[in-house]
Design a protein around this motif. Structure first.
Motif, PDB file in Angstrom:
ATOM      1  N   ALA A 245       2.333   2.127   6.392  1.00  0.00           N
ATOM      2  CA  ALA A 245       0.945   1.912   5.985  1.00  0.00           C
ATOM      3  C   ALA A 245       0.639   2.649   4.681  1.00  0.00           C
ATOM      4  O   ALA A 245      -0.063   2.123   3.807  1.00  0.00           O
ATOM      5  N   CYS A 246       1.167   3.867   4.539  1.00  0.00           N
ATOM      6  CA  CYS A 246       0.965   4.623   3.297  1.00  0.00           C
ATOM      7  C   CYS A 246       1.611   3.896   2.116  1.00  0.00           C
ATOM      8  O   CYS A 246       1.043   3.839   1.011  1.00  0.00           O
TER       9      CYS A 246
ATOM     10  N   TYR B 136      -8.877   6.634   3.451  1.00  0.00           N
ATOM     11  CA  TYR B 136      -8.491   6.025   2.169  1.00  0.00           C
ATOM     12  C   TYR B 136      -9.742   5.602   1.395  1.00  0.00           C
ATOM     13  O   TYR B 136      -9.848   5.839   0.181  1.00  0.00           O
ATOM     14  N   ALA B 137     -10.691   4.985   2.081  1.00  0.00           N
ATOM     15  CA  ALA B 137     -11.936   4.590   1.422  1.00  0.00           C
ATOM     16  C   ALA B 137     -12.700   5.794   0.887  1.00  0.00           C
ATOM     17  O   ALA B 137     -13.411   5.690  -0.121  1.00  0.00           O
TER      18      ALA B 137
ATOM     19  N   ARG C 169       1.984   0.714   1.863  1.00  0.00           N
ATOM     20  CA  ARG C 169       1.160  -0.467   1.596  1.00  0.00           C
ATOM     21  C   ARG C 169      -0.112  -0.091   0.829  1.00  0.00           C
ATOM     22  O   ARG C 169      -0.518  -0.790  -0.107  1.00  0.00           O
ATOM     23  N   LEU C 170      -0.738   1.015   1.212  1.00  0.00           N
ATOM     24  CA  LEU C 170      -1.988   1.423   0.591  1.00  0.00           C
ATOM     25  C   LEU C 170      -1.786   2.141  -0.738  1.00  0.00           C
ATOM     26  O   LEU C 170      -2.685   2.145  -1.581  1.00  0.00           O
TER      27      LEU C 170
ATOM     28  N   LEU D 164      -7.094   6.095   9.142  1.00  0.00           N
ATOM     29  CA  LEU D 164      -6.409   6.124   7.848  1.00  0.00           C
ATOM     30  C   LEU D 164      -7.155   5.279   6.834  1.00  0.00           C
ATOM     31  O   LEU D 164      -7.338   5.685   5.678  1.00  0.00           O
ATOM     32  N   ASP D 165      -7.592   4.090   7.240  1.00  0.00           N
ATOM     33  CA  ASP D 165      -8.326   3.225   6.316  1.00  0.00           C
ATOM     34  C   ASP D 165      -9.654   3.851   5.898  1.00  0.00           C
ATOM     35  O   ASP D 165     -10.072   3.729   4.740  1.00  0.00           O
ATOM     36  N   LEU D 166     -10.311   4.528   6.830  1.00  0.00           N
ATOM     37  CA  LEU D 166     -11.569   5.178   6.492  1.00  0.00           C
ATOM     38  C   LEU D 166     -11.358   6.319   5.498  1.00  0.00           C
ATOM     39  O   LEU D 166     -12.116   6.459   4.526  1.00  0.00           O
TER      40      LEU D 166
ATOM     41  N   LEU E 232      -4.202   3.922  13.456  1.00  0.00           N
ATOM     42  CA  LEU E 232      -4.401   4.080  12.008  1.00  0.00           C
ATOM     43  C   LEU E 232      -5.753   3.572  11.504  1.00  0.00           C
ATOM     44  O   LEU E 232      -5.936   3.386  10.302  1.00  0.00           O
ATOM     45  N   TYR E 233      -6.726   3.401  12.408  1.00  0.00           N
ATOM     46  CA  TYR E 233      -8.053   3.006  11.935  1.00  0.00           C
ATOM     47  C   TYR E 233      -8.645   4.078  11.020  1.00  0.00           C
ATOM     48  O   TYR E 233      -9.267   3.770   9.993  1.00  0.00           O
TER      49      TYR E 233
END
Length: 348
Positions: free
Chosen positions: A191-192, A146-147, A194-195, A142-144, A139-140
């Motif tokens: 994770a979704c 999201y940003a 949480r974000l 995913l964070d990118l 999920l690395y």
């Protein structure tokens, strides 16, 4: 004219394909073209004020169902290699950011930003991902994303990936066609949550639907699916699924794809708007007026010729009005229900 915020379109895929052929995706959306369904001029003409714009990486060989004796079934599309899918997805996200930078549309990550864009007369785009092949199991990525503005995703398209299993295209058929989420898929859903990323259930198997329902704390949402009781195709939702969506305060966006609208399951643009109204009526009956929106699948499906493209969006609004929906109900169906569920998912 009733302004419409749409739950699903594939315009970014079309613009990415234009870029791959040496074209200018910014100019295409800004100035308009004859092909496809959405661009700035046609959206403005039809009152399409924004929507969830999908990053969708197509398979090299897509499913090609063929009717035989009123039935069809196609195999799942081939799986994608994650690094290659990531490269394509980054390109689409880059196009979305470029359209924002050039002020052709506005990328929005809050409902207040969506409302402001609508008030300013700018197309309000929310970045969505249809099928999470670009995202690694850790999920690395995913964070990118999201940003970069990603605020909605469907774990699978109609193929298998590291997160779960999609439904093949088949008629008549139950959506219960195979396994659901994998362990990585459960981690993705958490994770979704949480974000604050909305989870789209439109292409997942029925088992996957129940896996998400068991795992997620957010409203259950299918951005572009219809009623299985009317059109028994794998992509449509059973009444039991609709009941679960209603219990969570979620919603369903009406898909304009004719093969998901017609009782005979045919892909035929000569599909009357009354078929669309019939699905909306059933969804409202089972979800309530607050649980139904529009999820066109523009640039990703064959849609009724009476609509044609985004410029014809008001034809559906008019058909719903003629069917007895008043203006307050049309506002909910056209945009406010999406803003409600997005605000809840994004914890505003």
């Amino acid at each position: 004219m009733q302004p419409v915020f749409d739950g699903h379109n594939d315009v970014l895929m079309r613009l990415w394909e234009t870029s791959g052929k040496g074209g200018d995706p910014v100019a295409e959306f800004r100035d308009g073209i004859a092909a496809g369904h959405i661009d700035g001029p046609r959206a403005q003409a039809g009152g399409l004020v924004g929507g969830l714009c999908a990053i969708f990486v197509p398979s090299r060989q897509g499913p090609r169902p063929t009717f035989e004796q009123g039935r069809y079934v196609s195999p799942l599309a081939e799986s994608l290699d994650q690094p290659a899918a990531l490269a394509a997805a980054v390109a689409m996200a880059g196009i979305a950011r470029r359209l924002d930078r050039e002020r052709v549309w506005r990328l929005c990550t809050s409902t207040s930003a969506i409302r402001q864009a609508i008030n300013d007369g700018v197309f309000a785009a929310v970045l969505h991902m249809e099928g999470c092949e670009p995202i690694d199991a850790d999920l690395y990525a995913l964070d990118l994303f999201y940003a970069a503005g990603l605020r909605s995703l469907g774990p699978v398209w109609s193929r298998t990936n590291v997160f779960g299993h999609g439904v093949p295209f088949a008629y008549p058929s139950s959506p219960d066609t195979g396994p659901g989420l994998t362990e990585a898929g459960v981690r993705l859903v958490k994770a979704c949550n949480r974000l604050g990323i909305m989870i789209d259930l439109s292409h997942i198997t029925e088992q996957g639907f129940w896996d998400v329902a068991k795992t997620s704390e957010m409203p259950l949402v299918a951005t572009h699916s219809n009623v299985h009781a009317i059109t028994p195709v794998t992509r449509n939702l059973t009444d039991r699924q609709l009941a679960a969506i209603r219990e969570t305060g979620g919603m369903v966006g009406l898909n304009y794809a004719t093969s998901f609208l017609r009782p005979d399951g045919q892909e035929n643009a000569a599909t009357p708007l009354t078929d669309m109204v019939r699905h909306v009526d059933h969804l409202v009956e089972h979800l309530g007026i607050d649980g139904v929106g529009l999820g066109s699948d523009y640039d990703g499906a064959t849609i009724p010729s009476e609509i044609g493209d985004a410029a014809g969006q008001q034809a559906l609004v008019g058909a719903l009005r003629q069917a007895g929906y008043d203006e307050a109900e049309l506002i909910k169906l056209s945009r406010d229900n999406w803003l409600r569920v997005l605000a809840q998912t994004w914890r505003e």
